[in-house]
Design a protein around this motif. Structure first.
Motif, short mmCIF file in Angstrom:
data_model
loop_
_atom_site.label_atom_id
_atom_site.label_comp_id
_atom_site.label_asym_id
_atom_site.label_seq_id
_atom_site.Cartn_x
_atom_site.Cartn_y
_atom_site.Cartn_z
N VAL A 251 0.86 -1.11 0.16
CA VAL A 251 0.07 -0.07 0.11
C VAL A 251 1.02 1.23 -0.12
N GLY A 252 2.11 1.10 0.41
CA GLY A 252 3.09 2.05 0.29
C GLY A 252 4.48 1.90 0.09
N ILE A 253 5.23 2.49 -0.58
CA ILE A 253 6.62 2.43 -0.61
C ILE A 253 7.53 3.50 0.00
N LYS B 128 -0.96 3.28 -2.67
CA LYS B 128 -1.51 4.67 -2.26
C LYS B 128 -0.32 5.80 -2.16
N VAL B 129 0.73 5.42 -1.88
CA VAL B 129 1.83 6.68 -1.64
C VAL B 129 3.31 5.92 -1.87
N ARG C 211 -1.95 7.40 -12.09
CA ARG C 211 -2.56 6.52 -11.24
C ARG C 211 -3.27 6.68 -9.69
N GLY C 212 -3.11 8.15 -9.39
CA GLY C 212 -3.50 8.68 -8.35
C GLY C 212 -2.69 8.35 -7.17
N ILE C 213 -1.37 8.04 -7.20
CA ILE C 213 -0.56 7.79 -6.07
C ILE C 213 0.21 9.06 -5.65
N GLN C 214 0.36 9.18 -4.37
CA GLN C 214 0.71 10.42 -3.93
C GLN C 214 2.29 10.30 -3.72
N VAL D 104 -0.94 9.75 4.32
CA VAL D 104 -1.85 9.44 3.06
C VAL D 104 -2.69 8.18 3.25
N LEU D 105 -2.08 7.15 4.10
CA LEU D 105 -3.05 6.10 4.20
C LEU D 105 -4.27 6.18 5.46
#
Length: 312
Positions: free
Chosen positions: A48-50, A69-70, A89-92, A302-303
């Motif tokens: 969900v995050g990197i 997501k982020v 892709r809507g990824i912050q 963000v999450l």
């Protein structure tokens, strides 16, 4: 129920950052992950995050992680992240802005002083049995002009240090939100023409790639010093090497390079007036914690705002 995954593109993360992310499953990519490694881990783990420490994160990795997501940088520079693909892709994409500012600014100062005072050369000469007191003259920086390209958190810290040494500070940054009174605002052409020392503190963009090149160096003062603790892609490396060889550039202090790690046959390795460090300006014990915590906080921010798919 298994915890959502956060992928770290490195082998470790500060304990303080890990504690913040205790509700998530942390997966580490190892010390020297490749882009292919990151893609494979995204496909296997669907994070969900990197948190980006090393390697690049491109569209292929994002495509392999539908829950992503982020993407948070463990530091300030996000040029290793494909921000266009992320936006589509809507990824912050967020950076730990200012987390390593003190560390990098201090390293830039160390490189500037080492160049001006011929620290490495004199050390090497003494170890060979020479005593150059009667023949060597170092460069005095007080009263000279330092030109800064980029006046974010790092550039402004470095500017305060240079000003405290009695240097005249000029700067170019069309995006700067703050402008301290002791920094004279100039155009880029003035940086080349007026500076005795040029220090780069800007992100790498398509517009400024190889901004230090044969043409711009030709416009500089004779015997200029170049410091780069930003991104290697800002410098045309063969052009800089040639300018050092000709004496146009007195010395250069570099902490980043076009290809990292630097190839074993790189031309810089044979030139003692080009001082090298392995992109560690921001790597201190303190900055390690601050960057990790900053990245973790950005992920959590963000999450907390995004709906999340949990695996069962």
């Amino acid at each position: 129920m298994s915890a959502p995954v956060i992928l770290v593109t490195g082998a470790d993360l500060a304990p303080q950052a890990r504690a913040l992310l205790s509700d998530y499953s942390l997966v580490f990519a190892g010390r020297t992950p490749t882009e292919e490694d990151i893609v494979a881990l995204c496909r296997a783990q669907d994070p969900v995050g990197i948190i980006v420490r090393y390697s690049k994160v491109g569209d292929a990795a994002m495509a392999a992680a539908p829950s992503l997501k982020v993407i948070a940088k463990h530091g300030s520079g996000t040029d290793t992240i494909d921000k266009t693909a992320a936006a589509a892709r809507g990824i912050q994409v967020l950076a730990a802005a200012g987390a390593n500012a003190a560390a990098v600014a201090e390293h830039a100062l160390a490189l500037m002083l080492a160049c001006a005072k011929s620290v490495a050369t004199l050390d090497g000469r003494m170890r060979q049995g020479h005593w150059d007191k009667a023949t060597h003259k170092s460069l005095e920086l007080e009263g000279r002009t330092v030109g800064l390209v980029g006046l974010g958190a790092i550039g402004q810290r470095f500017a305060r240090m240079a000003q405290a040494m009695g240097m005249r500070v000029i700067g170019f940054d069309p995006f700067a939100k703050e402008w301290p009174a002791f920094i004279t605002r100039v155009e880029m052409e003035d940086i080349w023409r007026e500076s005795d020392v040029i220090s780069l503190h800007c992100p790498l963009t398509p517009d400024n790639a190889r901004m230090v090149n044969a043409e711009s160096l030709a416009r500089c003062r004779q015997g200029v010093i170049l410091i780069n603790t930003a991104r290697g892609g800002l410098v045309d490396e063969p052009a800089l090497w040639a300018a050092v060889q000709s004496g146009k550039v007195f010395a250069a202090g570099l902490d980043s390079f076009s290809v990292e790690p630097m190839p074993a046959d790189h031309i810089f390795l044979s030139e003692p007036r080009i001082l090298l460090s392995p992109h560690i300006g921001g790597v201190t014990a303190d900055a390690y914690v601050k960057m990790g915590v900053g990245a973790a906080e950005n992920v959590l921010k963000v999450l907390a705002e995004a709906p999340m798919r949990r695996a069962f």
